[in-house]
Design an enzyme around this catalytic site. Structure first.
Site, PDB file in Angstrom:
ATOM      1  N   ALA A  14       0.819  -1.370  -0.058  1.00 12.19           N
ATOM      2  CA  ALA A  14       0.062   0.221   0.378  1.00 12.19           C
ATOM      3  C   ALA A  14       0.706   1.348   0.076  1.00 12.19           C
ATOM      4  CB  ALA A  14      -0.889   0.046   0.831  1.00 12.19           C
ATOM      5  N   SER A  38       3.311  -9.391  -1.842  1.00 16.20           N
ATOM      6  CA  SER A  38       2.580  -8.357  -2.836  1.00 16.20           C
ATOM      7  C   SER A  38       2.446  -8.695  -4.210  1.00 16.20           C
ATOM      8  CB  SER A  38       2.751  -6.766  -3.194  1.00 16.20           C
ATOM      9  OG  SER A  38       2.677  -6.067  -4.204  1.00 16.20           O
ATOM     10  N   LEU A  76      -3.994  -3.513   4.693  1.00 13.96           N
ATOM     11  CA  LEU A  76      -4.845  -4.146   3.279  1.00 13.96           C
ATOM     12  C   LEU A  76      -6.295  -3.167   3.666  1.00 13.96           C
ATOM     13  CD1 LEU A  76      -4.463  -7.328   4.249  1.00 13.96           C
ATOM     14  CD2 LEU A  76      -3.456  -5.976   1.913  1.00 13.96           C
ATOM     15  N   LYS A  99      -6.019   0.932  11.196  1.00 15.81           N
ATOM     16  CA  LYS A  99      -7.547   1.558  11.273  1.00 15.81           C
ATOM     17  C   LYS A  99      -8.670   1.522  10.032  1.00 15.81           C
ATOM     18  CE  LYS A  99      -6.724   6.105   9.991  1.00 15.81           C
ATOM     19  NZ  LYS A  99      -6.848   6.113   8.580  1.00 15.81           N
TER      20      LYS A  99
END
Length: 322
Positions: A14, A38, A76, A99
């Site tokens: 990410a 990944s 994710l 979060k």
């Protein structure tokens, strides 16, 4: 756990992990970023620029099976957090989950059960409470610096109308409340140490299935709370704790060092002000170090899953009004 560095693995490449948590995992004392999972070798190569020797796993399961990974960080999309958090625990890995840790309270209950069954640390990456500005605000309130707390108000907004951005995709847990509402609500819960008595009101604007504005009010024992989030508004963030003998204000409470410098201002009835600044603090690094201390010793983690559950219960109540 030994005194050797905690070897971290990241599930997914990410952009947030690349910019913030990846460097923090590698820079934190007693930690190192050891692997990223990944399907894109090109994305993983960007992590290797600051973490030489980084291993690339082409699947999440392969990273979880890696015996040389001690702990896992999960950035994710929101709807995958609990699923892969549970898988990490079942693989014997402590896990730090971005979060919101779950999509609702029921999901977090599943994660808590998996944590208890595994006997391992699992926590939400609620980084702001590791910043000294929030710890100072909490200490000031507890010391009676502003007398009796009467009201808390908080705001967090930014502008993002990109339909392709995950924050604007309803099917994977997008929306302003899940993205930034946790800060507006969670910061108040952390400083006061209280759970709300009731949701007094909620006004929500939806667009393409996600909330783009939420104005909400909660009643707590002895004080009231008002806050709003907006994702189609000019950037703004601040929090105020208003007592009968003073006010504690945070002018850059959430993105310290990015939106502005971290600053806590104590305003007194005689119109004098005490300004406390915290330059050069990386709240992501401090978060990783706090997680590491909890793994290595009996030190409790400041934001356990039960705290995340209480916060999610507030978000669930507001979203139910939509």
């Amino acid at each position: 756990m030994t005194d050797s560095p905690i070897r971290w693995g990241i599930l997914g490449a990410a952009n947030f992990a690349l910019k913030h948590m990846g460097p923090a995992l590698h820079a934190a004392s007693g930690a190192e970023l050891a692997a990223v999972a990944s399907s894109s070798a090109e994305k993983v190569a960007k992590f290797a620029q600051f973490a030489p020797g980084l291993r690339h796993h082409d699947s999440y399961d392969a990273l979880l099976d890696d015996p040389e990974i001690d702990a896992v960080y999960i950035p994710l999309p929101n709807h995958l957090h609990v699923e892969w958090g549970i898988k990490a625990l079942e693989a014997g890995k402590p896990v730090l989950i971005e979060k919101p840790v779950g999509m609702n309270v029921a999901e977090i209950d599943r994660l808590i059960a998996a944590r208890d069954a595994a006997g391992l640390l699992a926590a939400e990456a609620f980084m702001i409470i590791h910043h000294p500005q929030w710890q100072r605000a909490k200490a000031l309130l507890e010391s009676g610096a502003i007398g009796n707390l009467c009201h808390v108000n908080a705001v967090f907004s930014y502008f993002n109308d990109d339909a392709g951005n995950i924050r604007n995709q309803a099917d994977i847990g997008g929306g302003g409340l899940r993205d930034i509402g946790c800060y507006v609500l969670g910061g108040a819960r952390y400083v006061t140490g209280q759970e709300p008595l009731s949701l007094d009101y909620a006004r929500i604007q939806m667009q393409d299935g996600v909330d783009v504005f939420a104005d909400m009010g909660f009643a707590f024992e002895g004080f009231t709370f008002q806050g709003y989030t907006g994702t189609r508004m000019a950037p703004r963030q601040e929090v105020h704790f208003h007592g009968d003998r003073g006010v504690i204000s945070l002018s850059c409470p959430f993105n310290a060092g990015v939106f502005d410098q971290a600053e806590v201002v104590l305003s007194r009835p005689d119109l004098t002000r005490e300004v406390m600044r915290f330059p050069g603090v990386n709240q992501y690094v401090r978060q990783v170090e706090a997680f590491g201390r909890a793994l290595r010793s009996s030190e409790s983690y400041a934001w356990p899953l039960e705290q995340a559950r209480g916060l999610q219960a507030m978000i669930d109540q507001v979203l139910a009004r939509a």
